[in-house]
Write an enzyme that holds these catalytic residues in place. Structure first.
Site, mmCIF file in Angstrom:
data_model
loop_
_atom_site.group_PDB
_atom_site.id
_atom_site.type_symbol
_atom_site.label_atom_id
_atom_site.label_comp_id
_atom_site.label_asym_id
_atom_site.label_seq_id
_atom_site.Cartn_x
_atom_site.Cartn_y
_atom_site.Cartn_z
ATOM 1 N N PHE A 84 -60.370 -96.127 -27.244
ATOM 2 C CA PHE A 84 -60.224 -94.684 -27.464
ATOM 3 C C PHE A 84 -61.570 -93.971 -27.499
ATOM 4 C CE2 PHE A 84 -56.553 -96.517 -29.731
ATOM 5 C CZ PHE A 84 -55.521 -95.778 -29.186
ATOM 6 N N SER A 128 -55.905 -89.487 -19.489
ATOM 7 C CA SER A 128 -55.370 -88.167 -19.837
ATOM 8 C C SER A 128 -54.620 -87.580 -18.658
ATOM 9 C CB SER A 128 -56.551 -87.259 -20.187
ATOM 10 O OG SER A 128 -56.145 -85.916 -20.222
ATOM 11 N N THR A 130 -55.081 -84.865 -17.678
ATOM 12 C CA THR A 130 -56.064 -84.027 -16.985
ATOM 13 C C THR A 130 -56.400 -84.599 -15.596
ATOM 14 O OG1 THR A 130 -58.092 -82.757 -17.375
ATOM 15 C CG2 THR A 130 -58.207 -85.085 -17.897
ATOM 16 N N TYR A 152 -65.505 -83.650 -18.445
ATOM 17 C CA TYR A 152 -64.636 -84.518 -19.241
ATOM 18 C C TYR A 152 -63.593 -85.183 -18.334
ATOM 19 C CZ TYR A 152 -60.646 -85.853 -22.108
ATOM 20 O OH TYR A 152 -59.593 -86.553 -22.654
ATOM 21 N N LYS A 156 -62.795 -89.316 -17.077
ATOM 22 C CA LYS A 156 -61.525 -90.062 -17.107
ATOM 23 C C LYS A 156 -61.215 -90.634 -15.719
ATOM 24 C CE LYS A 156 -60.453 -89.604 -21.423
ATOM 25 N NZ LYS A 156 -60.783 -90.722 -22.322
ATOM 26 N N ASN A 182 -49.874 -84.048 -24.231
ATOM 27 C CA ASN A 182 -50.561 -83.320 -25.314
ATOM 28 C C ASN A 182 -50.187 -83.894 -26.681
ATOM 29 O OD1 ASN A 182 -50.680 -81.555 -22.918
ATOM 30 N ND2 ASN A 182 -51.679 -80.135 -24.309
ATOM 31 N N ASN A 201 -60.182 -75.823 -30.282
ATOM 32 C CA ASN A 201 -59.956 -75.425 -28.886
ATOM 33 C C ASN A 201 -58.488 -75.556 -28.513
ATOM 34 O OD1 ASN A 201 -62.765 -75.155 -28.155
ATOM 35 N ND2 ASN A 201 -62.866 -77.387 -28.392
HETATM 36 P P1 NAD Z 1 -61.134 -88.363 -31.474
HETATM 37 O O1 NAD Z 1 -62.392 -87.628 -31.221
HETATM 38 O O2 NAD Z 1 -60.373 -88.043 -32.717
HETATM 39 O O3 NAD Z 1 -61.407 -89.942 -31.467
HETATM 40 C C1 NAD Z 1 -62.407 -90.529 -30.665
HETATM 41 C C2 NAD Z 1 -63.251 -91.416 -31.566
HETATM 42 O O4 NAD Z 1 -64.266 -92.018 -30.774
HETATM 43 C C3 NAD Z 1 -63.934 -90.640 -32.685
HETATM 44 O O5 NAD Z 1 -63.621 -91.235 -33.940
HETATM 45 C C4 NAD Z 1 -65.428 -90.765 -32.368
HETATM 46 O O6 NAD Z 1 -66.201 -90.842 -33.539
HETATM 47 C C5 NAD Z 1 -65.472 -92.043 -31.526
HETATM 48 N N1 NAD Z 1 -66.579 -92.143 -30.571
HETATM 49 C C6 NAD Z 1 -66.962 -91.247 -29.631
HETATM 50 N N2 NAD Z 1 -68.016 -91.726 -28.934
HETATM 51 C C7 NAD Z 1 -68.292 -92.968 -29.432
HETATM 52 C C8 NAD Z 1 -69.260 -93.968 -29.136
HETATM 53 N N3 NAD Z 1 -70.195 -93.786 -28.198
HETATM 54 N N4 NAD Z 1 -69.242 -95.109 -29.845
HETATM 55 C C9 NAD Z 1 -68.322 -95.302 -30.828
HETATM 56 N N5 NAD Z 1 -67.403 -94.401 -31.151
HETATM 57 C C10 NAD Z 1 -67.378 -93.239 -30.470
HETATM 58 O O7 NAD Z 1 -60.211 -88.184 -30.193
HETATM 59 P P2 NAD Z 1 -58.680 -88.558 -29.964
HETATM 60 O O8 NAD Z 1 -57.929 -87.290 -29.839
HETATM 61 O O9 NAD Z 1 -58.245 -89.572 -30.928
HETATM 62 O O10 NAD Z 1 -58.779 -89.167 -28.505
HETATM 63 C C11 NAD Z 1 -58.924 -90.548 -28.286
HETATM 64 C C12 NAD Z 1 -59.048 -90.797 -26.798
HETATM 65 O O11 NAD Z 1 -57.904 -90.271 -26.139
HETATM 66 C C13 NAD Z 1 -60.264 -90.146 -26.151
HETATM 67 O O12 NAD Z 1 -60.783 -91.031 -25.183
HETATM 68 C C14 NAD Z 1 -59.682 -88.911 -25.502
HETATM 69 O O13 NAD Z 1 -60.431 -88.506 -24.387
HETATM 70 C C15 NAD Z 1 -58.310 -89.401 -25.097
HETATM 71 N N6 NAD Z 1 -57.349 -88.318 -24.968
HETATM 72 C C16 NAD Z 1 -57.123 -87.473 -26.012
HETATM 73 C C17 NAD Z 1 -56.228 -86.424 -25.864
HETATM 74 C C18 NAD Z 1 -55.970 -85.468 -27.005
HETATM 75 O O14 NAD Z 1 -55.392 -84.418 -26.766
HETATM 76 N N7 NAD Z 1 -56.329 -85.778 -28.221
HETATM 77 C C19 NAD Z 1 -55.556 -86.236 -24.654
HETATM 78 C C20 NAD Z 1 -55.791 -87.125 -23.607
HETATM 79 C C21 NAD Z 1 -56.688 -88.168 -23.770
HETATM 80 C C1 UD1 Z 2 -56.701 -79.273 -23.053
HETATM 81 C C2 UD1 Z 2 -57.721 -79.612 -21.996
HETATM 82 C C3 UD1 Z 2 -57.368 -80.978 -21.405
HETATM 83 C C4 UD1 Z 2 -57.369 -82.034 -22.515
HETATM 84 C C5 UD1 Z 2 -56.384 -81.584 -23.603
HETATM 85 C C6 UD1 Z 2 -56.402 -82.500 -24.780
HETATM 86 C C7 UD1 Z 2 -58.543 -77.509 -21.097
HETATM 87 C C8 UD1 Z 2 -58.551 -76.597 -19.909
HETATM 88 N N1 UD1 Z 2 -57.734 -78.571 -20.998
HETATM 89 O O1 UD1 Z 2 -55.416 -79.331 -22.481
HETATM 90 O O2 UD1 Z 2 -58.301 -81.352 -20.429
HETATM 91 O O3 UD1 Z 2 -56.956 -83.287 -22.001
HETATM 92 O O4 UD1 Z 2 -56.734 -80.269 -24.062
HETATM 93 O O5 UD1 Z 2 -57.607 -82.420 -25.479
HETATM 94 O O6 UD1 Z 2 -59.242 -77.274 -22.076
HETATM 95 N N2 UD1 Z 2 -53.560 -72.034 -25.670
HETATM 96 C C9 UD1 Z 2 -53.468 -70.746 -26.174
HETATM 97 N N3 UD1 Z 2 -54.287 -70.390 -27.205
HETATM 98 C C10 UD1 Z 2 -55.185 -71.259 -27.781
HETATM 99 C C11 UD1 Z 2 -55.267 -72.585 -27.254
HETATM 100 C C12 UD1 Z 2 -54.455 -72.928 -26.202
HETATM 101 O O7 UD1 Z 2 -52.671 -69.945 -25.698
HETATM 102 O O8 UD1 Z 2 -55.909 -70.871 -28.720
HETATM 103 C C13 UD1 Z 2 -52.634 -72.448 -24.586
HETATM 104 C C14 UD1 Z 2 -53.318 -72.971 -23.334
HETATM 105 O O9 UD1 Z 2 -53.564 -71.929 -22.434
HETATM 106 C C15 UD1 Z 2 -52.257 -73.971 -22.838
HETATM 107 C C16 UD1 Z 2 -51.589 -74.477 -24.115
HETATM 108 O O10 UD1 Z 2 -51.877 -73.517 -25.102
HETATM 109 O O11 UD1 Z 2 -51.286 -73.313 -22.084
HETATM 110 C C17 UD1 Z 2 -52.114 -75.829 -24.575
HETATM 111 O O12 UD1 Z 2 -53.539 -75.768 -24.670
HETATM 112 P P1 UD1 Z 2 -54.391 -76.974 -25.277
HETATM 113 O O13 UD1 Z 2 -53.808 -77.382 -26.581
HETATM 114 O O14 UD1 Z 2 -55.831 -76.548 -25.270
HETATM 115 O O15 UD1 Z 2 -54.145 -78.170 -24.275
HETATM 116 P P2 UD1 Z 2 -54.344 -78.230 -22.671
HETATM 117 O O16 UD1 Z 2 -54.876 -76.977 -22.130
HETATM 118 O O17 UD1 Z 2 -53.088 -78.727 -22.107
#
Ligand code: NAD
Ligand code: UD1
Length: 340
Positions: A84, A128, A130, A152, A156, A182, A201
């Site tokens: 992760f 992701s 994405t 980002y 991936k 999501n 965000n």
């Molecule tokens: P998060 O930031 O809560 O967890 C990531 C963890 O990785 C953190 O605890 C951070 O301290 C650690 N980390 C980052 N860089 C590091 C490094 N160089 N060495 C050791 N530890 C490190 O994020 P999350 O939401 O739990 O996401 C986990 C994974 O899933 C990520 O790779 C993220 O890109 C992917 N992902 C997340 C989402 C989402 O919406 N949360 C969506 C799609 C994919």
């Molecule tokens: C975003 C990232 C995506 C990442 C994912 C999980 C962008 C462009 N995409 O996805 O790459 O994998 O987060 O971290 O940043 N929205 C609002 N108001 C807000 C925030 C969001 O209206 O304050 C809307 C957005 O336009 C979207 C939906 O809510 O339609 C979901 O947004 P968000 O939670 O940021 O996720 P993604 O955009 O799907």
């Protein structure tokens, strides 16, 4: 059988990783966490132990330090890795691309180096949705071409490529690429969840901060998309469902070789306004919102084709949007009480 298996979870104190650690421990796996705490806290280890009654091993390790990654593999016979660890904020990746490429790619290369040296053959990777880019039609299925629109996303796409190439060169290796839609919600205990510092965000944590009164009003990014109510549609999946998908994926990885890719979503899209309504129900008051301009880089709709995960892994998400909002709200309330 799981009792003898030890899993290294990189990023295991993070949002998704911590929920996966809970389910791994509950399923009888031994867990070793490596995290540099750049986006999480050490207290999460204790919280995982409180939920499960089992303490995972924890290393405050930066994957950029190859020697410290090697050290973990020397101290433990690791059977499989769930990876992760990474930086994940899209906007930040545009402002700091070098940091993102370096952290996410070098970290993965170091992990793979140590795995290869120690003969560890199983890797489950956090990708992701994405990677489906801007032009594929919904629902997204795993056979579609991948693309990215920001650094980002490119990390991936690149990590998927690196892992696929390495598995192809090592026929006894098993790599699963999991494309999350999501992830939202929190563990029902209220002990772990997502509570980003500063202004979030992503939609759900932003809405949660409006519900607590920390932020005044939700900004809905665009109401003129080609969707039923004009606002963006996403496939929100409860983080506990997502975690269950990882357990299924890991079991699959231990019995198969090669690379495979799976979507983890619900297969159902919800609009921004639907999510605001569901959260308002969960917190018991109407949440204020205003319509704002579209956010650059956003697509209108994104949801998963879930057939492959269903058919091959036997995974189906269960939680509803109401469940997700309830558990997020419960977590935020528990967090606020702790801070008082
Ligand atoms: P998060 O930031 O809560 O967890 C990531 C963890 O990785 C953190 O605890 C951070 O301290 C650690 N980390 C980052 N860089 C590091 C490094 N160089 N060495 C050791 N530890 C490190 O994020 P999350 O939401 O739990 O996401 C986990 C994974 O899933 C990520 O790779 C993220 O890109 C992917 N992902 C997340 C989402 C989402 O919406 N949360 C969506 C799609 C994919
Ligand atoms: C975003 C990232 C995506 C990442 C994912 C999980 C962008 C462009 N995409 O996805 O790459 O994998 O987060 O971290 O940043 N929205 C609002 N108001 C807000 C925030 C969001 O209206 O304050 C809307 C957005 O336009 C979207 C939906 O809510 O339609 C979901 O947004 P968000 O939670 O940021 O996720 P993604 O955009 O799907």
């Amino acid at each position: 059988m799981n009792r003898n298996r030890k899993i290294l979870v990189t990023g295991g104190t993070g949002y998704i990783g911590s929920h996966v650690c809970v389910q791994l421990l509950e399923a009888g796996y031994d867990v070793v966490i490596a995290d540099n705490l750049v986006n999480s806290g050490r207290d999460v280890v204790e919280r995982i132990a409180r939920i499960t009654g089992r303490m995972p091993a924890f290393y405050e390790t930066d994957l950029l330090n190859l020697e410290s990654v090697r050290h973990i593999f020397r101290e433990h016979r690791i059977d499989g890795v769930i990876h992760f660890a990474g930086l994940k904020a899209v906007g930040e990746s545009v402002a700091q691309p070098l940091r993102y490429y370096s952290n996410n790619l070098t970290g993965t290369l170091h992990l793979l180096t140590a795995m290869q040296e120690e003969g560890c053959r199983v890797m489950v990777f956090s990708s992701s949705a994405t990677v489906y880019g801007e032009t594929n039609p919904v629902p997204f299925d795993e056979s579609m071409p991948t693309a990215a629109t920001n650094p980002y996303g490119y990390t991936k796409v690149a990590q998927e490529r690196i892992l696929t190439d390495i598995a192809a060169a090592q026929p006894d290796m098993s790599v699963l690429l999991l494309r999350y839609f999501n992830p939202v919600g929190a563990h029902p205990s209220g002990l772990i969840g997502e509570d980003p510092n500063g202004i979030p965000n992503n939609l759900m944590p932003y809405v949660a901060k409006v519900a607590t009164g920390e932020l005044p009003c939700i900004h809905v990014f665009g109401d003129d998309y080609d969707t039923p109510d004009g606002t963006g549609v996403r496939d929100y999946i409860h983080v506990c469902d997502l975690a269950r998908g990882h357990i299924r994926a890991l079991e699959y990885a231990f019995t198969h070789t090669g690379t495979d890719v799976f979507n983890l979503g619900t297969g159902h899209g919800s609009s921004v306004l639907e999510l605001i309504r569901a959260f308002s129900e969960a917190c018991g008051r109407e949440l204020p919102y205003v319509i704002a301009p579209r956010r650059p880089g956003d697509i209108a709709s994104c949801w998963a084709d879930i057939h492959k995960a269903q058919d091959v892994l036997g995974f189906t998400a269960q939680a509803t949007l109401a469940d997700m909002c309830r558990d997020s709200w419960h977590f935020i309330c528990c967090r606020k009480e702790e801070k008082i």
